[in-house]
Design an enzyme around this catalytic site. Structure first.
Site, PDB file in Angstrom:
ATOM      1  N   GLY A 146       4.899   7.637   1.879  1.00  0.00           N
ATOM      2  CA  GLY A 146       5.742   6.644   1.225  1.00  0.00           C
ATOM      3  C   GLY A 146       4.999   5.347   1.015  1.00  0.00           C
ATOM      4  O   GLY A 146       3.774   5.314   1.037  1.00  0.00           O
ATOM      5  N   LYS A 201       8.352  -0.269   5.777  1.00  0.00           N
ATOM      6  CA  LYS A 201       7.811   1.052   5.482  1.00  0.00           C
ATOM      7  C   LYS A 201       8.946   2.020   5.218  1.00  0.00           C
ATOM      8  O   LYS A 201       9.889   2.100   5.992  1.00  0.00           O
ATOM      9  CB  LYS A 201       6.992   1.512   6.684  1.00  0.00           C
ATOM     10  CG  LYS A 201       6.297   2.811   6.459  1.00  0.00           C
ATOM     11  CD  LYS A 201       5.242   3.020   7.514  1.00  0.00           C
ATOM     12  CE  LYS A 201       4.367   4.169   7.082  1.00  0.00           C
ATOM     13  NZ  LYS A 201       3.240   4.360   7.978  1.00  0.00           N
ATOM     14  N   ASP A 206      -2.676   8.807  15.604  1.00  0.00           N
ATOM     15  CA  ASP A 206      -3.066   8.590  14.211  1.00  0.00           C
ATOM     16  C   ASP A 206      -4.008   7.389  14.106  1.00  0.00           C
ATOM     17  O   ASP A 206      -3.812   6.504  13.280  1.00  0.00           O
ATOM     18  CB  ASP A 206      -1.805   8.400  13.358  1.00  0.00           C
ATOM     19  CG  ASP A 206      -2.036   8.725  11.887  1.00  0.00           C
ATOM     20  OD1 ASP A 206      -3.078   9.321  11.559  1.00  0.00           O
ATOM     21  OD2 ASP A 206      -1.179   8.364  11.061  1.00  0.00           O
ATOM     22  N   GLY A 250       0.821  -1.200   0.000  1.00  0.00           N
ATOM     23  CA  GLY A 250       0.000   0.000   0.000  1.00  0.00           C
ATOM     24  C   GLY A 250       0.852   1.245   0.000  1.00  0.00           C
ATOM     25  O   GLY A 250       2.077   1.179   0.133  1.00  0.00           O
TER      26      GLY A 250
HETATM   27  P1  ATP Z   1      -1.250   7.652   6.017  1.00  0.00           P
HETATM   28  O1  ATP Z   1      -0.102   7.885   5.129  1.00  0.00           O
HETATM   29  O2  ATP Z   1      -2.213   8.773   6.010  1.00  0.00           O
HETATM   30  O3  ATP Z   1      -0.846   7.237   7.395  1.00  0.00           O
HETATM   31  P2  ATP Z   1      -1.832   4.890   5.509  1.00  0.00           P
HETATM   32  O4  ATP Z   1      -1.864   4.435   6.920  1.00  0.00           O
HETATM   33  O5  ATP Z   1      -2.805   4.200   4.578  1.00  0.00           O
HETATM   34  O6  ATP Z   1      -2.105   6.425   5.406  1.00  0.00           O
HETATM   35  P3  ATP Z   1       0.786   3.763   5.294  1.00  0.00           P
HETATM   36  O7  ATP Z   1       0.923   3.679   6.772  1.00  0.00           O
HETATM   37  O8  ATP Z   1       1.960   4.179   4.498  1.00  0.00           O
HETATM   38  O9  ATP Z   1      -0.387   4.737   4.904  1.00  0.00           O
HETATM   39  O10 ATP Z   1       0.311   2.330   4.799  1.00  0.00           O
HETATM   40  C1  ATP Z   1      -0.096   2.082   3.479  1.00  0.00           C
HETATM   41  C2  ATP Z   1      -0.910   0.804   3.413  1.00  0.00           C
HETATM   42  O11 ATP Z   1      -0.052  -0.328   3.584  1.00  0.00           O
HETATM   43  C3  ATP Z   1      -1.939   0.667   4.536  1.00  0.00           C
HETATM   44  O12 ATP Z   1      -3.156   1.276   4.161  1.00  0.00           O
HETATM   45  C4  ATP Z   1      -2.079  -0.826   4.709  1.00  0.00           C
HETATM   46  O13 ATP Z   1      -3.110  -1.310   3.888  1.00  0.00           O
HETATM   47  C5  ATP Z   1      -0.732  -1.369   4.250  1.00  0.00           C
HETATM   48  N1  ATP Z   1       0.096  -1.802   5.400  1.00  0.00           N
HETATM   49  C6  ATP Z   1       0.758  -0.994   6.256  1.00  0.00           C
HETATM   50  N2  ATP Z   1       1.440  -1.685   7.178  1.00  0.00           N
HETATM   51  C7  ATP Z   1       1.192  -2.999   6.921  1.00  0.00           C
HETATM   52  C8  ATP Z   1       1.602  -4.234   7.556  1.00  0.00           C
HETATM   53  N3  ATP Z   1       2.388  -4.262   8.628  1.00  0.00           N
HETATM   54  N4  ATP Z   1       1.139  -5.395   7.027  1.00  0.00           N
HETATM   55  C9  ATP Z   1       0.328  -5.374   5.946  1.00  0.00           C
HETATM   56  N5  ATP Z   1      -0.098  -4.265   5.319  1.00  0.00           N
HETATM   57  C10 ATP Z   1       0.326  -3.072   5.787  1.00  0.00           C
HETATM   58 MG    MG Z   2      -0.462   3.739   8.240  1.00  0.00          MG
END
Ligand code: ATP
Ligand code: MG
Length: 322
Positions: free
Chosen positions: A20, A37, A147, A15
């Protein structure tokens, strides 16, 4: 143990967020699947790299001080071990970018799992997991999440619900410029009004309780309660959050107990919002303690549903002209 990029085999992208991407990776020495991440925007980073050599040197010096602060703060994450918290495996830096590795959650985040809403017993289990996770962070580590939203609530095929992306690090938060008000704001009214001056130090635990309540409505109804298409602009949407009545769970789908629980989270006045203890002692969550809801089956069904929707979307797409 420490982790570095050489030990990782990159897999699919899980995602993207505002800062990022998150990628699935395999940690070769341990054969553990992880989610990596890379919160700093690589585009911004490439732009910075295009600046003058001298400028870059200054930038790196500044960044070094910041990175050290971040490393120290990330250390807290190793102590954040609880059933409702996504496990942290380690972080490393490449050219001033911080990459961190966490437990891979094989059913993804709740925002993508509940397009049709969820039944009450599942909602109760999600709510109790989230409250226990938030209470653990607060009581044991003195961390306020900051958050709370469905994308930061992760699920696995074992039916476990865990929180990620909490604000451990003031420095990291500042580096990530977590001030964005996207088209889906989970920020409490008092935070939007700026009573707490948008200052990390004055963010209180009750602001997280608001975000928790809002997330419950989104998970219950299958959609964000202040849909951007209803408002002509972000300002109108934020005004509705600050001055309008708080949203509620629909009467026809949820019991009075469930609805009241959410109401206790979504009090406009932060002083009147329930505490984590009160939320756990509320009849809605007391009932959950003895409920034998089959979370594994629910996750299975939700994943099947997600695949079906994706397939339907592919089928209805008009043929691409060459
Ligand atoms: P924001 O940037 O506003 O915090 P977000 O939480 O969607 O939004 P990210 O934290 O970068 O952004 O995560 C992107 C996506 O990756 C998430 O929406 C989730 O679906 C997926 N993701 C994040 N961490 C994990 C993980 N540990 N295992 C599986 N999928 C994950
Ligand atoms: Mg997130």
């Amino acid at each position: 143990f420490t982790i570095n990029m050489d030990q990782l085999q990159l897999d699919e992208e899980l995602g993207r967020g505002n800062y990022g991407t998150v990628k699935k990776v395999l940690h070769k020495p341990t054969n553990v699947a992880m989610a990596m991440k890379a919160p700093f925007s690589s585009l911004l980073h490439s732009l910075l790299r295009l600046t003058f050599f001298l400028l870059q040197e200054i930038r790196l010096e500044l960044e070094d001080a910041k990175l050290n602060a971040i490393i120290m703060e990330l250390d807290v994450l190793h102590r954040a071990v609880a059933p409702e918290i996504v496990e942290f495996y380690g972080a490393f830096f490449i050219e001033s970018c911080v990459y961190y590795c966490m437990e891979y959650m094989d059913a993804g985040s709740l925002d993508k799992l509940q397009s049709a809403g969820v039944p009450e017993d599942v909602l109760a289990r999600i709510a109790s997991s989230m409250v226990r996770g938030l209470k653990f962070l607060k009581d044991d580590l003195n961390i306020i999440h900051r958050d709370v939203k469905p994308t930061n609530v992760l699920v696995n095929k074992k039916g476990e619900i865990k929180l990620c992306d909490f604000g451990i690090s003031g420095e990291l938060d500042k580096s990530l410029a977590k001030t964005n008000i996207g088209c889906q704001s989970y920020m409490a009214p008092e935070r939007i009004k700026g009573e707490s001056q948008n200052n990390l130090g004055t963010y209180t635990v009750s602001s997280d309780v608001w975000s928790l309540g809002l997330s419950m409505i989104e998970i219950g109804m299958g959609k964000y309660p202040y849909p951007p298409e209803t408002y002509s602009n972000v300002f109108a949407q934020l005004t509705a959050i600050v001055h309008g009545d708080p949203p509620e769970l629909p009467e026809d789908k949820y019991s009075q107990e469930a609805r009241d629980w959410v109401t206790q989270c979504l009090k406009k006045d932060p002083e009147r919002r329930a505490t984590y203890r009160e939320l756990l002692e509320h009849p809605f969550l007391v009932k959950d303690r003895t409920s034998n809801v089959d979370m594994i089956r629910w996750v299975e069904k939700a994943l099947e549903h997600r695949v079906a929707i994706a397939l339907a979307a592919v089928k209805t797409q008009p043929p691409q002209s060459v």
